[in-house]
Design an enzyme around this catalytic site. Structure first.
Site, short mmCIF file in Angstrom:
data_model
loop_
_atom_site.label_atom_id
_atom_site.label_comp_id
_atom_site.label_asym_id
_atom_site.label_seq_id
_atom_site.Cartn_x
_atom_site.Cartn_y
_atom_site.Cartn_z
N TYR A 345 0.84 -1.20 0.00
CA TYR A 345 0.00 0.00 0.00
C TYR A 345 0.87 1.24 0.00
CZ TYR A 345 -3.67 -3.18 1.78
OH TYR A 345 -4.56 -4.20 1.97
N GLU A 421 -20.35 1.65 21.34
CA GLU A 421 -21.27 1.92 20.24
C GLU A 421 -21.62 3.39 20.08
OE1 GLU A 421 -24.24 -1.03 21.13
OE2 GLU A 421 -23.28 -2.50 19.80
#
Length: 444
Positions: A345, A421
């Site tokens: 990458y 969350e």
């Protein structure tokens, strides 16, 4: 002469302010858009539900068939026409707004990792698989489940605004960010080589990544390079097998491999100018031998190289090759080298103008004190391929619960990696805010 009215300076000042406002460039919103607030409140529960479902059913790169089917079904239900099978299992869809404007790509990666989960959540993964000849668990230990759920929510929110939306948005659900399986191609590079940006050429591309290094109310961003280039390598040391009780009859590849690893530590510590940029050389796996009293024929070593400078990267390749060859020769062994392995990458770099322009959007989502200028990280991201083609904005969303020390939290790729969350809500609001600000402010 009659003296000037005392109100003249006030009128002149007001005129100057109005003229400046009329001629100043557009800037991102300083306050969260009302439509972002409404969409986040409406979609928060569904995003959490999607993320938990994806987390409980993780899939490795180029094998994200269930995840891709879930995404495609959702996009169809929104009235979009998804394209499936992109770079094996990827899914894309285009949303055309009701007004003219720019083109924007939004990306989420879908793949999990060969990690056995050890978190204590009711939706933890119990999936297992064979990976490089070993049985292992499969876990969303890097947060890609959150990325998918957030972008599914963003897509639903933007479709609801379609008539008033300027421009077009390409939703990119990408496979194999963590790398394709051995012998396969995949990820962002393959999506581009298959022509994704030729069919839909965006003016910019946005992505986000959840991470334990920040708390769940924080966003991290940086102009310019933000994540390292990544290259892998493979070194096989070839010796001569013998009984472990008669090492003089062998050419010991285990001892030779150990010496190569030790000598390679000098590449970063003694050969590179670290004032210029950081760099990393890591050996990640060693495989050789099968029994305690047999010296094997060969040892395989694989690892990763992380750099921010192409010259330093090439220097590492050359030094690692020289060290492996010469240490092996000194032990009467030989080496088969792949330095580097195909693929890798490039550096993930944010477009400086986009960061300056959209930082207020991130502030609107998180609050000024919660938008952090992050340092360089030696992690890597194949979002870099997209951002090399068009201007890119890539930002981090914290996943460690507020009040906990994020520096001590289990890191991404850990079997204990945990996402509060609240990060899903912040990620949804932040991506919606930057998307809407960019589209509305870029229209001609």
């Amino acid at each position: 002469m009659r003296p000037a009215s005392r109100s003249t300076p006030i009128r002149c000042l007001a005129l100057a302010i109005a003229l400046a406002a009329a001629t100043a460039p557009l800037h991102a919103q300083d306050a969260q858009r009302s439509e972002v607030t409404e969409a986040a409140q409406r979609l928060q529960g569904r995003v959490v539900e999607w993320r938990r479902d994806i987390h409980q059913h993780p899939e490795l790169g180029n094998r994200e068939t269930r995840t891709a089917a879930l995404v495609a079904e959702h996009l169809r239900a929104l009235g979009l026409e998804p394209t499936t099978g992109v770079a094996h299992t990827g899914v894309t869809a285009v949303l055309k707004g009701g007004k003219p404007g720019p083109r924007l790509a939004l990306r989420a990666d879908m793949d999990a990792l060969p990690v056995t989960e050890r978190t204590d959540v009711p939706f933890r993964s119990t999936v297992t698989t064979e990976y490089r000849g070993q049985t292992t668990g499969v876990m969303h230990a890097c947060g890609h489940d959150a990325h998918v759920a957030i972008l599914m929510g963003v897509a639903e929110a933007l479709v609801a605004m379609q008539d008033e939306l300027p421009g077009e948005v390409l939703f990119v659900f990408q496979p194999a960010e963590e790398g394709a399986p051995d012998g396969e191609e995949g990820g962002a590079d393959l999506m581009l080589r298959e022509g994704m940006f030729e069919r839909f050429r965006p003016d910019a591309v946005f992505g986000l990544h959840v991470g334990s290094g920040l708390n769940a109310n924080q966003i991290g961003v940086r102009a310019g390079p933000i994540m390292a280039a990544s290259n892998s390598f493979r070194i096989v040391v070839n010796g001569r097998q013998a009984h472990g009780s008669r090492p003089w009859q062998s050419v010991d590849p285990i001892v030779t491999a150990a010496q190569i690893i030790n000598a390679a530590q000098t590449i970063v510590s003694r050969n590179l100018d670290l004032i210029k940029q950081p760099a990393v050389v890591t050996f990640g796996a060693i495989n050789g031998g099968i029994r305690q009293n047999i010296i094997p024929d060969s040892v395989e070593m694989i690892g990763t190289i992380r750099t921010f400078d192409e010259g330093m990267r090439d220097q590492i390749f050359a030094r690692l090759t020289t060290i492996a060859e010469q240490v092996a020769a000194a032990n009467d062994a030989s080496v088969d080298l792949q330095v580097p392995l195909p693929g890798g990458y490039p550096v993930t770099a944010n477009d400086a103008d986009l960061v300056a322009r959209l930082r207020p959007s991130l502030v609107a989502a998180a609050g000024r004190e919660h938008v952090i200028d992050v340092p360089l990280t030696t992690g890597a991201e194949d979002f870099s391929f997209f951002a090399r083609e068009v201007p890119g904005l890539f930002f981090n969303v914290g996943s460690t619960p507020v009040g906990q020390d994020a520096s001590q939290a289990p890191t991404n790729h850990s079997p204990l990696f945990y996402i509060d969350e609240a990060a899903l809500d912040l990620g949804l609001r932040a991506m919606l805010q930057v998307t809407l600000d960019y589209l509305h402010e870029s229209r001609g």
